[in-house]
Enzyme design. Structure first.
Site, PDB file in Angstrom:
ATOM      1  N   PHE A   1     -45.659 -48.085  83.262  1.00  0.00           N
ATOM      2  CA  PHE A   1     -47.032 -47.695  82.954  1.00  0.00           C
ATOM      3  C   PHE A   1     -47.073 -46.335  82.276  1.00  0.00           C
ATOM      4  CE2 PHE A   1     -47.446 -50.559  86.543  1.00  0.00           C
ATOM      5  CZ  PHE A   1     -48.610 -51.275  86.278  1.00  0.00           C
ATOM      6  N   ASP A   2     -48.001 -46.200  81.336  1.00  0.00           N
ATOM      7  CA  ASP A   2     -48.455 -44.896  80.882  1.00  0.00           C
ATOM      8  C   ASP A   2     -49.315 -44.320  82.010  1.00  0.00           C
ATOM      9  OD1 ASP A   2     -49.290 -42.779  79.077  1.00  0.00           O
ATOM     10  OD2 ASP A   2     -51.176 -43.872  78.878  1.00  0.00           O
ATOM     11  N   LEU A   3     -49.571 -43.027  81.973  1.00  0.00           N
ATOM     12  CA  LEU A   3     -50.376 -42.400  83.026  1.00  0.00           C
ATOM     13  C   LEU A   3     -51.820 -42.179  82.595  1.00  0.00           C
ATOM     14  CD1 LEU A   3     -50.490 -41.091  85.857  1.00  0.00           C
ATOM     15  CD2 LEU A   3     -49.841 -38.929  84.763  1.00  0.00           C
TER      16      LEU A   3
ATOM     17  N   VAL B   1     -47.318 -50.831  79.868  1.00  0.00           N
ATOM     18  CA  VAL B   1     -48.777 -50.913  79.889  1.00  0.00           C
ATOM     19  C   VAL B   1     -49.339 -49.558  79.487  1.00  0.00           C
ATOM     20  CG1 VAL B   1     -50.804 -51.421  81.294  1.00  0.00           C
ATOM     21  CG2 VAL B   1     -48.626 -52.574  81.787  1.00  0.00           C
TER      22      VAL B   1
END
Length: 210
Positions: free
Chosen positions: A8-10, A162
């Site tokens: 995941f991106d943050l 994501v």
């Protein structure tokens, strides 16, 4: 399961941070440069090449150090008020319960990622974390994602990234991974995500895509 490994991106993907990023970008550029830059221009490169590269675009090398310093002094305390994007806590917990291994790859420095973890209490859910200061090049180059895969012990074909920005999607594909674009970040428009393998509008849609 379709993807045993999910990265995941943050910002704008897991945490709802668009507002504090914009506030700090406005503050830094107005304080240091004495001018108002349109919000769209301020946010255009968020999630991509990193804070230094963004600030160099606005103030050149002459003002770079001061822009970064003022931004961070304004931005880091705001992490205390961070909240998760709607439904993301349930998605992360469900994925962990299914035995998936999760990674987080952010353009933020690792120390700033830890500020977000402290506010949202989700750090323990990630098996690997990569900050923006851990590779020579940042997204849209693949190096951060490749490091994330390495730390997870994963191969690209069995993983997905994501994210909410075009930089996320480009980096994922450059690393040989599938990419899912999310629209709830409030930073980049939906049309910027057209190269994603899937675009989702809600946490429930994301869950179904994984």
């Amino acid at each position: 399961m379709r993807y045993p490994f999910v990265l995941f991106d943050l910002d704008g993907t897991v945490v709802d941070s668009g507002g504090i990023i914009l506030a700090s970008m406005r503050h830094a550029t107005r304080t240091v440069l004495g001018r108002r830059i349109p919000d769209q221009a301020l946010m255009a490169a968020v999630g991509g090449p990193g804070l230094e590269a963004q600030m160099r675009e606005f103030g050149g090398d002459e003002h770079l150090e001061e822009l970064v310093r003022v931004y961070r002094a304004h931005n880091e305390p705001l992490h205390d008020r961070l909240q998760l994007c709607l439904g993301m806590d349930e998605v992360l917990l469900q994925l962990k319960e299914e035995g998936r291994r999760l990674g987080l790859v952010s353009a933020k420095r690792r120390s700033t990622v830890e500020l977000a973890f402290a506010a949202t209490e989700i750090g323990h859910l990630f098996d690997a974390v990569v900050g923006g200061d851990e590779t020579p090049r940042q997204k849209p180059f693949p190096e951060p994602l490749l490091l994330g895969l390495e730390r997870l012990g994963a191969r690209a074909p069995e993983a997905v990234y994501v994210g909410d920005s075009p930089y996320d999607i480009t980096a994922a594909h450059a690393a040989g991974m599938d990419a899912i674009g999310v629209t709830w970040g409030g930073v980049h428009p939906r049309e910027a995500l057209v190269d994603a393998d899937v675009i989702v509008e809600s946490a429930a849609e994301l869950r179904a895509a994984l």
